[in-house]
Design an enzyme around this catalytic site. Structure first.
Site, short mmCIF file in Angstrom:
data_model
loop_
_atom_site.label_atom_id
_atom_site.label_comp_id
_atom_site.label_asym_id
_atom_site.label_seq_id
_atom_site.Cartn_x
_atom_site.Cartn_y
_atom_site.Cartn_z
N GLY A 42 2.33 -4.47 8.26
CA GLY A 42 2.38 -5.81 7.69
C GLY A 42 1.20 -6.66 8.12
O GLY A 42 0.96 -7.72 7.55
N ARG A 44 1.81 -30.77 9.47
CA ARG A 44 1.21 -29.53 10.01
C ARG A 44 0.78 -28.59 8.90
O ARG A 44 -0.28 -27.95 9.00
CB ARG A 44 2.19 -28.86 10.97
CG ARG A 44 2.40 -29.70 12.22
CD ARG A 44 3.57 -29.23 13.03
NE ARG A 44 3.81 -30.13 14.16
CZ ARG A 44 4.95 -30.22 14.81
NH1 ARG A 44 5.97 -29.45 14.46
NH2 ARG A 44 5.08 -31.06 15.81
N GLY A 68 -2.36 -5.98 8.29
CA GLY A 68 -3.55 -5.99 7.44
C GLY A 68 -3.33 -6.69 6.11
O GLY A 68 -4.16 -7.50 5.67
N ASN A 125 6.83 -23.86 8.19
CA ASN A 125 5.49 -23.62 7.66
C ASN A 125 5.41 -23.61 6.15
O ASN A 125 4.33 -23.49 5.59
CB ASN A 125 4.94 -22.27 8.16
CG ASN A 125 5.10 -22.08 9.64
OD1 ASN A 125 5.75 -21.13 10.08
ND2 ASN A 125 4.54 -22.97 10.43
N ASP A 158 0.87 -1.17 0.00
CA ASP A 158 0.00 0.00 0.00
C ASP A 158 0.91 1.23 0.00
O ASP A 158 2.12 1.11 -0.20
CB ASP A 158 -0.98 -0.02 1.19
CG ASP A 158 -0.31 0.13 2.54
OD1 ASP A 158 0.94 0.24 2.61
OD2 ASP A 158 -1.05 0.13 3.55
N ARG A 201 6.93 -34.06 10.23
CA ARG A 201 6.05 -33.34 11.16
C ARG A 201 5.64 -31.98 10.60
O ARG A 201 4.52 -31.54 10.80
CB ARG A 201 6.71 -33.19 12.53
CG ARG A 201 7.87 -32.24 12.61
CD ARG A 201 8.47 -32.23 14.02
NE ARG A 201 9.48 -31.23 14.18
CZ ARG A 201 10.75 -31.36 13.82
NH1 ARG A 201 11.18 -32.47 13.26
NH2 ARG A 201 11.61 -30.37 14.02
N HIS A 202 6.53 -31.34 9.86
CA HIS A 202 6.19 -30.04 9.26
C HIS A 202 5.24 -30.21 8.08
O HIS A 202 4.32 -29.42 7.90
CB HIS A 202 7.45 -29.29 8.87
CG HIS A 202 8.33 -28.97 10.04
ND1 HIS A 202 7.87 -28.36 11.19
CD2 HIS A 202 9.64 -29.19 10.25
CE1 HIS A 202 8.86 -28.22 12.05
NE2 HIS A 202 9.94 -28.73 11.50
N GLY A 234 1.99 -0.63 6.34
CA GLY A 234 2.54 0.08 7.49
C GLY A 234 3.05 -0.85 8.57
O GLY A 234 4.17 -0.73 9.05
N ARG A 249 6.70 0.60 8.73
CA ARG A 249 6.78 1.45 9.92
C ARG A 249 7.33 0.67 11.11
O ARG A 249 7.44 1.22 12.20
CB ARG A 249 5.40 2.01 10.25
CG ARG A 249 4.88 2.95 9.17
CD ARG A 249 3.50 3.46 9.48
NE ARG A 249 3.05 4.36 8.42
CZ ARG A 249 1.79 4.46 8.02
NH1 ARG A 249 0.85 3.73 8.59
NH2 ARG A 249 1.47 5.28 7.05
#
Length: 142
Positions: free
Chosen positions: A67, A136, A69, A98, A7, A132-133, A65, A108
Site C-alpha cells: 500500500g 489543517r 508505493g 484529514n 497492481d 481545526r480539521h 503489496g 500482503r
C-alpha cells in the site's frame, strides 16, 4: 462512485473488494490492473487519483503489496489525500480528521476480512467538519 486500482499484488484482493462493494449496492469503476500480470503500480495509483481529483469519482481505493508505493503515487496528484491504513481506527481517523479521499492498503499486509472492514469504515465515516480539521486540511492543500 468509487474508483478502484491495484497492481498485480493487489489484484486478487481488489476482486474481493469489488464483490463486497457490489453486495453493498455501491457503484465503482475499476481502473486496473485487469489481471495478475506484473505492472507498474504508479500507473494505477495516478489513474485513480486523477479520477477522484477530476470529480469522476467521489472516493478511491488502492491496493498494492504494501500500500506504500501506490499511496505515494496517488498523493502526487493535487487535491488527493490518500491514506495508507492497516486498521479500522486509522481508516476512521483519516476520514474524520484529514478528509482523506483515497484509501490505500497492502494485500500482503492485511487479509481479506480485515480489508473489507477497513473499506466499510473508510466509506461509512464522514469528515468531522471541525474547524481545526478544516484548517489543517487547508494547510495540506496549500
Amino acid at each position: 462512485m468509487i474508483a478502484l486500482g491495484s497492481d498485480q499484488a493487489g489484484y486478487e484482493l481488489k476482486q474481493a473488494v469489488m464483490k463486497h462493494l457490489g453486495e453493498r449496492g455501491l457503484e465503482y469503476r475499476d481502473y486496473g490492473s485487469y489481471d495478475p500480470e506484473p505492472v507498474d503500480y504508479p500507473v494505477y495509483g495516478k489513474k485513480v487519483a486523477h479520477a477522484v481529483a477530476d470529480g469522476e469519482c467521489d472516493k478511491g481505493i488502492l491496493i498494492c503489496g504494501t500500500g506504500i508505493g501506490i499511496s505515494i503515487a496517488a498523493n502526487k496528484v493535487k487535491g488527493i489525500r490518500a491514506a495508507l491504513c492497516s486498521d479500522c481506527f486509522s481508516a476512521e481517523a483519516t476520514r474524520l480528521h484529514n478528509d482523506a479521499n483515497i484509501l490505500a492498503f497492502g494485500a500482503r499486509v492485511v487479509g481479506e476480512g480485515l480489508a473489507l472492514k477497513i473499506v466499510d469504515t473508510f466509506l461509512d465515516t464522514e469528515f468531522s467538519g471541525a474547524e481545526r480539521h478544516k484548517r489543517r486540511v487547508d494547510m495540506i492543500e496549500d
